[in-house]
Design a protein around this motif. Structure first.
Motif, PDB file in Angstrom:
ATOM      1  N   GLN A 153       0.307  -1.294   0.242  1.00  0.00           N
ATOM      2  CA  GLN A 153      -0.356  -0.092   0.557  1.00  0.00           C
ATOM      3  C   GLN A 153       0.833   1.380  -0.110  1.00  0.00           C
ATOM      4  O   GLN A 153       0.761   2.425  -0.951  1.00  0.00           O
ATOM      5  CB  GLN A 153      -0.632  -0.286   1.213  1.00  0.00           C
ATOM      6  N   GLU A 154       2.469   1.324   1.180  1.00  0.00           N
ATOM      7  CA  GLU A 154       2.481   2.723   1.020  1.00  0.00           C
ATOM      8  C   GLU A 154       3.215   2.574  -0.360  1.00  0.00           C
ATOM      9  O   GLU A 154       3.189   4.060  -1.075  1.00  0.00           O
ATOM     10  CB  GLU A 154       3.999   2.088   1.888  1.00  0.00           C
ATOM     11  N   ARG A 155       3.764   1.772  -1.030  1.00  0.00           N
ATOM     12  CA  ARG A 155       4.239   1.676  -2.303  1.00  0.00           C
ATOM     13  C   ARG A 155       4.314   2.639  -3.246  1.00  0.00           C
ATOM     14  O   ARG A 155       4.434   2.989  -3.934  1.00  0.00           O
ATOM     15  CB  ARG A 155       5.319  -0.001  -3.170  1.00  0.00           C
ATOM     16  N   GLU A 156       2.947   2.193  -3.330  1.00  0.00           N
ATOM     17  CA  GLU A 156       1.560   2.435  -4.595  1.00  0.00           C
ATOM     18  C   GLU A 156       0.798   3.878  -4.812  1.00  0.00           C
ATOM     19  O   GLU A 156       1.834   4.175  -5.539  1.00  0.00           O
ATOM     20  CB  GLU A 156       0.570   1.075  -4.420  1.00  0.00           C
ATOM     21  N   ALA A 157       0.762   3.789  -3.172  1.00  0.00           N
ATOM     22  CA  ALA A 157      -0.042   5.132  -2.307  1.00  0.00           C
ATOM     23  C   ALA A 157       1.493   5.884  -3.027  1.00  0.00           C
ATOM     24  O   ALA A 157       1.126   7.336  -3.015  1.00  0.00           O
ATOM     25  CB  ALA A 157      -0.325   5.350  -1.212  1.00  0.00           C
ATOM     26  N   SER A 158       2.502   6.131  -2.630  1.00  0.00           N
ATOM     27  CA  SER A 158       3.678   6.906  -2.551  1.00  0.00           C
ATOM     28  C   SER A 158       4.418   7.569  -3.639  1.00  0.00           C
ATOM     29  O   SER A 158       4.739   8.634  -4.357  1.00  0.00           O
ATOM     30  CB  SER A 158       5.387   6.593  -2.217  1.00  0.00           C
ATOM     31  N   ARG A 159       3.374   6.535  -4.828  1.00  0.00           N
ATOM     32  CA  ARG A 159       3.682   7.014  -6.447  1.00  0.00           C
ATOM     33  C   ARG A 159       2.468   7.715  -7.108  1.00  0.00           C
ATOM     34  O   ARG A 159       3.050   8.375  -8.215  1.00  0.00           O
ATOM     35  CB  ARG A 159       4.180   5.807  -6.949  1.00  0.00           C
ATOM     36  N   SER A 203       0.785  11.601  -7.064  1.00  0.00           N
ATOM     37  CA  SER A 203       0.036  12.523  -6.674  1.00  0.00           C
ATOM     38  C   SER A 203      -1.426  13.436  -6.433  1.00  0.00           C
ATOM     39  O   SER A 203      -0.486  13.873  -5.780  1.00  0.00           O
ATOM     40  CB  SER A 203       0.528  13.815  -7.272  1.00  0.00           C
ATOM     41  N   ALA A 204      -1.810  12.925  -6.632  1.00  0.00           N
ATOM     42  CA  ALA A 204      -3.500  12.458  -6.314  1.00  0.00           C
ATOM     43  C   ALA A 204      -3.840  12.672  -5.356  1.00  0.00           C
ATOM     44  O   ALA A 204      -3.228  11.855  -4.690  1.00  0.00           O
ATOM     45  CB  ALA A 204      -4.026  11.856  -7.106  1.00  0.00           C
ATOM     46  N   ALA A 205      -4.590  13.468  -4.411  1.00  0.00           N
ATOM     47  CA  ALA A 205      -5.633  12.639  -3.273  1.00  0.00           C
ATOM     48  C   ALA A 205      -6.772  12.960  -3.938  1.00  0.00           C
ATOM     49  O   ALA A 205      -7.680  12.588  -5.162  1.00  0.00           O
ATOM     50  CB  ALA A 205      -5.728  14.286  -2.598  1.00  0.00           C
ATOM     51  N   GLY A 206      -7.300  12.547  -2.446  1.00  0.00           N
ATOM     52  CA  GLY A 206      -9.016  11.923  -3.097  1.00  0.00           C
ATOM     53  C   GLY A 206      -9.645  11.210  -3.169  1.00  0.00           C
ATOM     54  O   GLY A 206      -9.024   9.992  -3.192  1.00  0.00           O
ATOM     55  N   LEU A 207     -10.513  11.279  -3.935  1.00  0.00           N
ATOM     56  CA  LEU A 207     -10.948  10.178  -4.908  1.00  0.00           C
ATOM     57  C   LEU A 207     -10.169   9.952  -6.407  1.00  0.00           C
ATOM     58  O   LEU A 207     -10.478   8.714  -6.873  1.00  0.00           O
ATOM     59  CB  LEU A 207     -12.322  10.784  -5.901  1.00  0.00           C
ATOM     60  N   GLY A 208      -9.553  10.520  -6.416  1.00  0.00           N
ATOM     61  CA  GLY A 208      -8.685  10.767  -7.181  1.00  0.00           C
ATOM     62  C   GLY A 208      -7.272   9.569  -7.271  1.00  0.00           C
ATOM     63  O   GLY A 208      -6.964   8.791  -8.418  1.00  0.00           O
ATOM     64  N   LEU A 209      -6.972   9.879  -6.220  1.00  0.00           N
ATOM     65  CA  LEU A 209      -5.748   8.705  -5.554  1.00  0.00           C
ATOM     66  C   LEU A 209      -6.546   7.177  -6.036  1.00  0.00           C
ATOM     67  O   LEU A 209      -6.168   6.707  -5.836  1.00  0.00           O
ATOM     68  CB  LEU A 209      -5.282   9.358  -3.950  1.00  0.00           C
ATOM     69  N   MET A 210      -7.900   7.132  -5.182  1.00  0.00           N
ATOM     70  CA  MET A 210      -8.682   5.950  -4.769  1.00  0.00           C
ATOM     71  C   MET A 210      -8.417   5.227  -6.496  1.00  0.00           C
ATOM     72  O   MET A 210      -8.565   3.827  -7.028  1.00  0.00           O
ATOM     73  CB  MET A 210      -9.243   5.858  -4.829  1.00  0.00           C
ATOM     74  N   ALA A 211      -9.183   6.304  -7.181  1.00  0.00           N
ATOM     75  CA  ALA A 211      -9.468   5.977  -8.612  1.00  0.00           C
ATOM     76  C   ALA A 211      -8.051   5.454  -9.855  1.00  0.00           C
ATOM     77  O   ALA A 211      -7.955   4.393 -10.281  1.00  0.00           O
ATOM     78  CB  ALA A 211      -9.878   6.764  -9.619  1.00  0.00           C
ATOM     79  N   LEU A 218      -5.373   4.127  -7.672  1.00  0.00           N
ATOM     80  CA  LEU A 218      -4.892   2.691  -7.004  1.00  0.00           C
ATOM     81  C   LEU A 218      -5.950   1.149  -7.406  1.00  0.00           C
ATOM     82  O   LEU A 218      -5.686   0.530  -7.600  1.00  0.00           O
ATOM     83  CB  LEU A 218      -4.849   3.469  -5.572  1.00  0.00           C
ATOM     84  N   LEU A 219      -6.968   1.631  -7.568  1.00  0.00           N
ATOM     85  CA  LEU A 219      -7.575   0.510  -7.932  1.00  0.00           C
ATOM     86  C   LEU A 219      -7.596   0.267  -9.407  1.00  0.00           C
ATOM     87  O   LEU A 219      -8.057  -1.205  -9.945  1.00  0.00           O
ATOM     88  CB  LEU A 219      -9.266   1.294  -7.744  1.00  0.00           C
ATOM     89  N   LEU A 238      -8.174   6.328   2.983  1.00  0.00           N
ATOM     90  CA  LEU A 238      -7.686   7.618   4.796  1.00  0.00           C
ATOM     91  C   LEU A 238      -6.379   6.633   4.530  1.00  0.00           C
ATOM     92  O   LEU A 238      -5.135   7.212   5.166  1.00  0.00           O
ATOM     93  CB  LEU A 238      -8.204   7.730   5.902  1.00  0.00           C
ATOM     94  N   ALA A 239      -6.472   5.265   4.663  1.00  0.00           N
ATOM     95  CA  ALA A 239      -5.029   4.617   4.737  1.00  0.00           C
ATOM     96  C   ALA A 239      -3.927   5.103   3.705  1.00  0.00           C
ATOM     97  O   ALA A 239      -2.515   5.207   4.383  1.00  0.00           O
ATOM     98  CB  ALA A 239      -5.039   3.385   5.427  1.00  0.00           C
ATOM     99  N   GLN A 240      -4.986   5.299   2.445  1.00  0.00           N
ATOM    100  CA  GLN A 240      -3.576   5.472   0.922  1.00  0.00           C
ATOM    101  C   GLN A 240      -3.133   6.665   1.667  1.00  0.00           C
ATOM    102  O   GLN A 240      -1.938   6.728   1.168  1.00  0.00           O
ATOM    103  CB  GLN A 240      -5.029   4.854   0.187  1.00  0.00           C
ATOM    104  N   HIS A 241      -3.694   7.773   1.906  1.00  0.00           N
ATOM    105  CA  HIS A 241      -3.266   9.620   2.404  1.00  0.00           C
ATOM    106  C   HIS A 241      -1.683   9.403   3.712  1.00  0.00           C
ATOM    107  O   HIS A 241      -1.211   9.848   3.365  1.00  0.00           O
ATOM    108  CB  HIS A 241      -4.838  10.279   2.166  1.00  0.00           C
TER     109      HIS A 241
END
Length: 312
Positions: A40-46, A48-56, A58-59, A227-230
């Motif tokens: 999770q940390e490896r993928e989320a740290s790559r 720069s988007a936030a909110g729903l953009g980050l989750m979209a 990552l999915l 929230l954990a991804q952020h």
């Protein structure tokens, strides 16, 4: 005769088999939880988007879904470990997830673990079991809800929802100026959500069904995951994972006492040890969330003067 007492010899042999099995399952659970956190940390740290953009984003990542699978596997192994052995054996082993995750993360990212991080891990490993020892873990399975349980449930959920919103707002306010502080805020919100999801799942299992409780469980799990991804994106592995490991069971235990009427079951000595462990764990989280000192880069050396007579 069925239902009679177990022979002492058979009970001893059963304990000799089940305790090692519980330890093995708990270690395997910690490993899968650590793998999930690292991915999770490896993928989320790559991103720069936030909110729903980050989750979209990552999915769409296979490794992120592998992290979800590792989380579910770790949870199943943890439940199996609790079924095979006592909590006093299983729970401290789960704390090793933090150290395992840091080692795996260092190998994956090809970075070194600082002495400050190891000190933080040591504080969490010493303090967290003392905190968790004061958390209620056994409840009246299948018992009727206590008077006012419905109102108490929604009151506690409302208070926790306000705390989650405050934690998320704190993360937004810290923003890019204090990324590790923002990560801790997001991790607090995620841990509260996961604790709510765990507690509401337990209420469903003991028969307190209802669309509202199912909706709360699903919403808490989804918001907690986001929230954990952020938290992982801005704070690395150490501090977010330590906060999640600490606050998740505390939140679930508090809801068990306030909503399900579970006995607190804590002696003054256990409570004192729990408070001391909370302080030590908080120090560990602080060490893990501290900004790493920047490595000073020496200025380039001035070129040696060339004698005038040697110039062509």
């Amino acid at each position: 005769m069925r239902g009679g007492p177990v022979h002492p010899g058979a009970a001893r042999i059963l304990a000799e088999v089940l305790i090692p099995l519980a330890i093995l399952l708990a270690v395997a659970s910690a490993v899968f939880y650590a793998i999930s956190a690292v991915l999770q940390e490896r993928e989320a740290s790559r991103e720069s988007a936030a909110g729903l953009g980050l989750m979209a984003r990552l999915l769409r990542r296979r490794l992120w879904w592998a992290a979800v699978g590792a989380t579910l596997t770790g949870a199943a192994l943890h439940v199996a470990a609790l079924a095979a052995g006592p909590l006093v054996v299983v729970q401290p082993i789960g704390v090793s997830c933090l150290a395992i995750a840091l080692v795996l993360g260092a190998r994956v990212n090809r970075t070194a673990i600082t002495p400050r991080s190891w000190a933080g891990v040591l504080c969490v490993a010493l303090g967290l079991p003392a905190v968790l020892a004061a958390v209620p873990h056994h409840g009246p399975h299948g018992a009727p809800p206590p008077p006012g349980a419905g109102l108490g449930f929604w009151t506690v959920v409302g208070v926790l929802a306000a705390l989650v919103a405050a934690a998320a707002a704190g993360g937004l306010l810290c923003g890019r100026r204090l990324p590790r502080g923002a990560a801790v805020c997001y991790a607090v919100g995620a841990a509260l959500c996961f604790g709510v999801a765990s507690a509401t799942t337990k209420t469903l299992l003991v028969g307190h069904l209802g669309f509202g409780r199912i909706a709360v469980t699903a919403a808490a799990a989804l918001i907690g995951t986001a929230l954990a991804q952020h938290a992982y994106r801005g704070g690395g592995l150490g501090a977010p994972l330590a906060v999640l490991t600490l606050l998740d069971p505390l939140t679930a235990g508090a809801m068990g006492v306030l909503v399900l009427g579970e006995p607190f079951g804590t002696t003054p000595l256990t409570l004192a040890l729990g408070l001391a462990g909370l302080v030590v764990t908080a120090v560990g989280v602080g060490l893990l969330s501290a900004r790493r000192p920047a490595v000073a880069v020496p200025p380039p050396l001035d070129p040696l003067p060339v004698p005038a007579g040697s110039r062509g």
